[in-house]
Design an enzyme around this catalytic site. Structure first.
Site, mmCIF file in Angstrom:
data_model
loop_
_atom_site.group_PDB
_atom_site.id
_atom_site.type_symbol
_atom_site.label_atom_id
_atom_site.label_comp_id
_atom_site.label_asym_id
_atom_site.label_seq_id
_atom_site.Cartn_x
_atom_site.Cartn_y
_atom_site.Cartn_z
ATOM 1 N N ASP A 187 -5.696 -7.275 4.214
ATOM 2 C CA ASP A 187 -6.866 -6.805 3.468
ATOM 3 C C ASP A 187 -7.684 -7.993 2.976
ATOM 4 O O ASP A 187 -8.899 -8.068 3.187
ATOM 5 C CB ASP A 187 -6.400 -5.949 2.286
ATOM 6 C CG ASP A 187 -7.563 -5.511 1.417
ATOM 7 O OD1 ASP A 187 -8.570 -5.021 1.979
ATOM 8 O OD2 ASP A 187 -7.481 -5.658 0.183
ATOM 9 N N TYR A 193 0.814 -1.222 0.000
ATOM 10 C CA TYR A 193 0.000 0.000 0.000
ATOM 11 C C TYR A 193 0.845 1.270 0.000
ATOM 12 O O TYR A 193 0.318 2.364 -0.140
ATOM 13 C CB TYR A 193 -0.930 0.008 1.222
ATOM 14 C CG TYR A 193 -2.153 -0.853 1.036
ATOM 15 C CD1 TYR A 193 -2.039 -2.236 0.968
ATOM 16 C CD2 TYR A 193 -3.424 -0.296 0.938
ATOM 17 C CE1 TYR A 193 -3.152 -3.038 0.801
ATOM 18 C CE2 TYR A 193 -4.542 -1.088 0.762
ATOM 19 C CZ TYR A 193 -4.404 -2.460 0.697
ATOM 20 O OH TYR A 193 -5.507 -3.245 0.522
HETATM 21 C C1 IPM Z 1 -10.340 -1.974 3.343
HETATM 22 C C2 IPM Z 1 -10.586 -1.528 1.937
HETATM 23 C C3 IPM Z 1 -9.486 -0.560 1.523
HETATM 24 C C4 IPM Z 1 -8.192 -1.318 1.593
HETATM 25 C C5 IPM Z 1 -9.688 0.075 0.141
HETATM 26 C C6 IPM Z 1 -10.997 0.813 0.064
HETATM 27 C C7 IPM Z 1 -8.537 0.984 -0.234
HETATM 28 O O1 IPM Z 1 -10.680 -2.606 1.073
HETATM 29 O O2 IPM Z 1 -10.396 -1.133 4.250
HETATM 30 O O3 IPM Z 1 -10.102 -3.159 3.563
HETATM 31 O O4 IPM Z 1 -7.783 -1.979 0.623
HETATM 32 O O5 IPM Z 1 -7.552 -1.260 2.641
HETATM 33 MN MN MN Z 2 -10.472 -4.519 2.066
#
Ligand code: IPM
Ligand code: MN
Length: 326
Positions: free
Chosen positions: A229, A121
């Site tokens: 995630d 990320y």
């Molecule tokens: C989560 C969501 C987010 C992420 C997105 C919306 C960027 O999927 O909070 O899990 O990938 O972290």
């Molecule tokens: Mn997510």
């Protein structure tokens, strides 16, 4: 009695609908707070081109906590709001733990400690020769000792507050030999300081099987941002559905507000139909109360949500039933 200033970001799709129910339940607890609403999300972006103006971010820094519904709408190119709003808040406010608990009585009672500011990320990478037949795209995973260690320590401290006192590291150390090696070494070092906490390790692919076949085996899981995630969507799916899964984006150092949100997205397909389950947002309010030190109010909300198991009806009707039970 404490008084809190809570930022409210309804966001897009079903976000504002479920946040409204969260606030209904927060009101029912009697905890004293001011709601500070923020117009952020797809509508503002389409109107003004702004995602998260610096001035708004500064205002948010001064709050005690933030409650967020969901961001993302089909009217805005994918990623603009997710990265510009949600990820920017996670990074800027140093919300380095994404805490995602899952309950499905009698056997499932686990909590995922997802690293929340690094890994894939972090945005490391780029293109070479973009648009040509020889183009190259790289997307790195950033893992700092400091970032890994503070999450792993959080997980071990958390395990000490729970009856099973167990932490499982989930990674892919057999293939991700650099990042995985750092995670494993840090995990082992911190484990050595916590003789009273049991430990385990699973590769992420195997963990997916256990999540489906035997989630009751887990207590605390610690993992990187992207694995966390994916794993937490699965965690929601195997423990009552994603409409029940709450999360806290925590700054455990408390250098600023923490942010609480349902794990689910904005679900534009059901926005406005009254079909959204508000329980994930309401449980996010419970997590917020707990983090603010309002453990008794948090416990009442958690109990009311558990007691609403059979409650059916619209988003607002479920919210009403839970607020009555608080
Ligand atoms: C989560 C969501 C987010 C992420 C997105 C919306 C960027 O999927 O909070 O899990 O990938 O972290
Ligand atoms: Mn997510």
């Amino acid at each position: 009695m404490s008084h809190y200033r809570i930022g409210i970001v309804g966001g897009d799709g079903i976000g504002p609908e479920v946040v409204a129910e969260g606030l209904k339940v927060l009101d029912a607890t009697g905890v004293s707070y001011d709601a500070v609403p923020f117009d952020l999300g797809g509508a503002r972006y389409l109107r003004t081109g702004e995602v998260l103006p610096d001035g708004v971010l500064e205002e948010i820094r001064g709050l005690d906590a933030v409650l967020l519904g969901a961001v993302g709408t089909p009217d805005v190119p994918p990623g603009v709001l997710e990265r510009g709003l949600l990820l920017r808040l996670r990074f800027e406010l140093d919300l380095y733990v994404n805490l995602r608990p899952f309950h499905a009585p009698p056997e499932v009672d686990m909590v995922v400690v997802r690293e929340n500011t690094e890994g894939a990320y972090a945005g490391e990478g780029g293109f070479l020769r973009k648009g040509t037949p020889h183009e190259v795209a790289t997307q790195g995973s950033v893992n700092t000792r400091m970032g890994v260690e503070r999450c792993v320590r959080f997980a071990f401290d958390l395990a000490r507050t729970r009856s099973r006192r167990h932490v499982t590291l989930v990674h892919k150390t057999n293939v991700l030999t650099f990042a995985g090696d750092l995670w494993q070494r840090v995990f082992d070092e911190v484990a050595a300081e916590h003789d009273d906490v049991g430990t385990g390790y699973h590769h992420v692919d195997a963990a997916c099987i256990y999540f489906v076949q035997d989630p009751g085996r887990y207590d605390v899981i610690v993992t990187d941002n992207l694995f966390g995630d994916i794993l937490t969507d699965l965690g929601g799916a195997v423990s009552g559905g994603i409409g029940r899964a709450a999360s806290g984006n925590l700054n455990p150092a408390r250098t600023g507000p923490s942010l609480f949100e349902p794990v689910h997205g904005s679900a534009p397909d059901i926005a406005g139909t009254g079909r959204a389950d508000p329980r994930a947002a309401i449980m996010s309010v419970a997590m917020m109360l707990d983090f603010l030190g309002e453990a008794e109010a948090a416990a009442r909300v958690t109990k009311a949500v558990a007691g609403s198991e059979g409650a059916t009806g619209t988003t607002a009707q479920i919210g009403d039933a839970i607020a009555e039970g608080v």
